[in-house]
Design a protein around this motif. Structure first.
Motif, mmCIF file in Angstrom:
data_model
loop_
_atom_site.group_PDB
_atom_site.id
_atom_site.type_symbol
_atom_site.label_atom_id
_atom_site.label_comp_id
_atom_site.label_asym_id
_atom_site.label_seq_id
_atom_site.Cartn_x
_atom_site.Cartn_y
_atom_site.Cartn_z
ATOM 1 N N UNK A 135 0.804 -1.218 0.000
ATOM 2 C CA UNK A 135 0.000 0.000 0.000
ATOM 3 C C UNK A 135 0.839 1.271 0.000
ATOM 4 N N UNK A 136 1.906 1.311 0.792
ATOM 5 C CA UNK A 136 2.737 2.517 0.868
ATOM 6 C C UNK A 136 3.811 2.554 -0.211
ATOM 7 N N UNK A 137 4.022 1.440 -0.903
ATOM 8 C CA UNK A 137 5.019 1.369 -1.967
ATOM 9 C C UNK A 137 6.422 1.047 -1.493
ATOM 10 N N UNK A 138 6.612 0.860 -0.198
ATOM 11 C CA UNK A 138 7.953 0.588 0.339
ATOM 12 C C UNK A 138 8.468 -0.790 -0.083
ATOM 13 N N UNK A 139 7.586 -1.780 -0.114
ATOM 14 C CA UNK A 139 7.990 -3.142 -0.483
ATOM 15 C C UNK A 139 7.500 -3.432 -1.898
ATOM 16 N N UNK A 140 8.434 -3.813 -2.756
ATOM 17 C CA UNK A 140 8.095 -4.213 -4.118
ATOM 18 C C UNK A 140 8.279 -5.718 -4.244
ATOM 19 N N UNK A 141 7.447 -6.324 -5.088
ATOM 20 C CA UNK A 141 7.504 -7.770 -5.284
ATOM 21 C C UNK A 141 7.546 -8.084 -6.773
ATOM 22 N N UNK A 142 8.358 -9.073 -7.109
ATOM 23 C CA UNK A 142 8.433 -9.586 -8.479
ATOM 24 C C UNK A 142 8.234 -11.094 -8.391
ATOM 25 N N UNK A 143 7.313 -11.612 -9.206
ATOM 26 C CA UNK A 143 7.021 -13.044 -9.219
ATOM 27 C C UNK A 143 6.754 -13.486 -10.650
ATOM 28 N N UNK A 144 6.937 -14.770 -10.896
ATOM 29 C CA UNK A 144 6.603 -15.321 -12.207
ATOM 30 C C UNK A 144 5.115 -15.128 -12.471
ATOM 31 N N UNK A 155 8.147 -7.885 7.936
ATOM 32 C CA UNK A 155 8.024 -8.535 9.238
ATOM 33 C C UNK A 155 7.384 -9.887 8.996
ATOM 34 N N UNK A 156 7.931 -10.915 9.604
ATOM 35 C CA UNK A 156 7.370 -12.249 9.435
ATOM 36 C C UNK A 156 6.866 -12.784 10.764
ATOM 37 N N UNK A 157 5.895 -13.674 10.650
ATOM 38 C CA UNK A 157 5.308 -14.332 11.805
ATOM 39 C C UNK A 157 5.166 -15.811 11.475
ATOM 40 N N UNK A 158 5.759 -16.672 12.266
ATOM 41 C CA UNK A 158 5.675 -18.117 12.074
ATOM 42 C C UNK A 158 4.340 -18.575 12.654
ATOM 43 N N UNK A 159 3.353 -18.759 11.793
ATOM 44 C CA UNK A 159 1.992 -19.051 12.244
ATOM 45 C C UNK A 159 1.742 -20.538 12.512
ATOM 46 N N UNK A 160 2.653 -21.400 12.070
ATOM 47 C CA UNK A 160 2.531 -22.829 12.334
ATOM 48 C C UNK A 160 3.901 -23.472 12.139
ATOM 49 N N UNK A 161 3.986 -24.767 12.356
ATOM 50 C CA UNK A 161 5.254 -25.475 12.159
ATOM 51 C C UNK A 161 5.714 -25.401 10.713
ATOM 52 N N UNK A 162 4.782 -25.305 9.790
ATOM 53 C CA UNK A 162 5.106 -25.404 8.367
ATOM 54 C C UNK A 162 4.975 -24.099 7.593
ATOM 55 N N UNK A 163 4.551 -22.996 8.234
ATOM 56 C CA UNK A 163 4.303 -21.782 7.447
ATOM 57 C C UNK A 163 4.627 -20.507 8.213
ATOM 58 N N UNK A 164 4.944 -19.482 7.411
ATOM 59 C CA UNK A 164 5.116 -18.144 7.962
ATOM 60 C C UNK A 164 4.319 -17.166 7.123
ATOM 61 N N UNK A 165 3.974 -16.054 7.724
ATOM 62 C CA UNK A 165 3.227 -14.998 7.057
ATOM 63 C C UNK A 165 4.041 -13.724 7.172
ATOM 64 N N UNK A 166 3.902 -12.836 6.183
ATOM 65 C CA UNK A 166 4.688 -11.603 6.204
ATOM 66 C C UNK A 166 3.814 -10.403 5.878
ATOM 67 N N UNK A 167 4.249 -9.257 6.408
ATOM 68 C CA UNK A 167 3.571 -7.997 6.138
ATOM 69 C C UNK A 167 4.597 -6.889 6.081
ATOM 70 N N UNK A 168 4.207 -5.758 5.480
ATOM 71 C CA UNK A 168 5.084 -4.586 5.396
ATOM 72 C C UNK A 168 5.150 -3.923 6.766
ATOM 73 N N UNK A 169 6.350 -3.653 7.211
ATOM 74 C CA UNK A 169 6.562 -3.034 8.517
ATOM 75 C C UNK A 169 6.054 -1.591 8.557
#
Length: 133
Positions: A6-15, A53-67
């Motif tokens: 939303x603020x433009x601070x984090x850019x992402x590139x994906x296939x 910022x990341x958060x380990x929400x389970x043994x197998x996964x993490x979630x991330x958001x813009x700080x």
């Protein structure tokens, strides 16, 4: 595909991908304020700028958001590094809703008109255990 938070601070590139999946699980709804519309990407997604910022929400996964702005960025499977990136980051890209998961956890106050395959949480875990993310 290129996008940003939303603020433009984090850019992402994906296939490039045309399909998105929707998760109705209680964790995704708590995290995003509704169902999580996600682009299933590989493990080669690149994030630049800003601070994640990341958060380990389970043994197998993490979630991330813009700080800075708090935008939901991704859900990542830890064992294989696959990303499920928030479709909202890619405003200039056209998608089609391809599937819905954790349909058994969807609250009754909304209904989508899209005709997609729907899996319960049990079916998702069975598919994951069988190696078919």
């Amino acid at each position: 595909m290129k996008g940003h938070c939303l603020c433009g601070a984090v850019e992402v590139v994906a296939n490039a991908s045309r399909e998105i999946g929707l998760c109705h699980c209680s964790m995704c709804r708590r995290w995003t304020g509704g169902p999580f519309f996600a682009v299933h990407c590989d493990d080669k997604v690149q994030f630049t700028g800003g601070t994640l910022k990341t958060f380990r929400s389970s043994e197998w996964a993490e979630r991330a958001f813009c700080d800075t702005c708090g935008s939901t960025l991704y859900y990542r499977l830890v064992p294989d590094g696959e990303y499920f990136v928030s479709a909202g980051l890619f405003q200039e890209h056209e998608f089609e809703l391809a599937s819905q998961i954790f349909i058994d956890e969807k609250p009754p106050f909304y209904t989508l008109a899209n005709d997609t395959p729907m899996l319960t949480g049990k079916q998702v875990f069975e598919q994951f255990a069988a190696g078919g993310n």
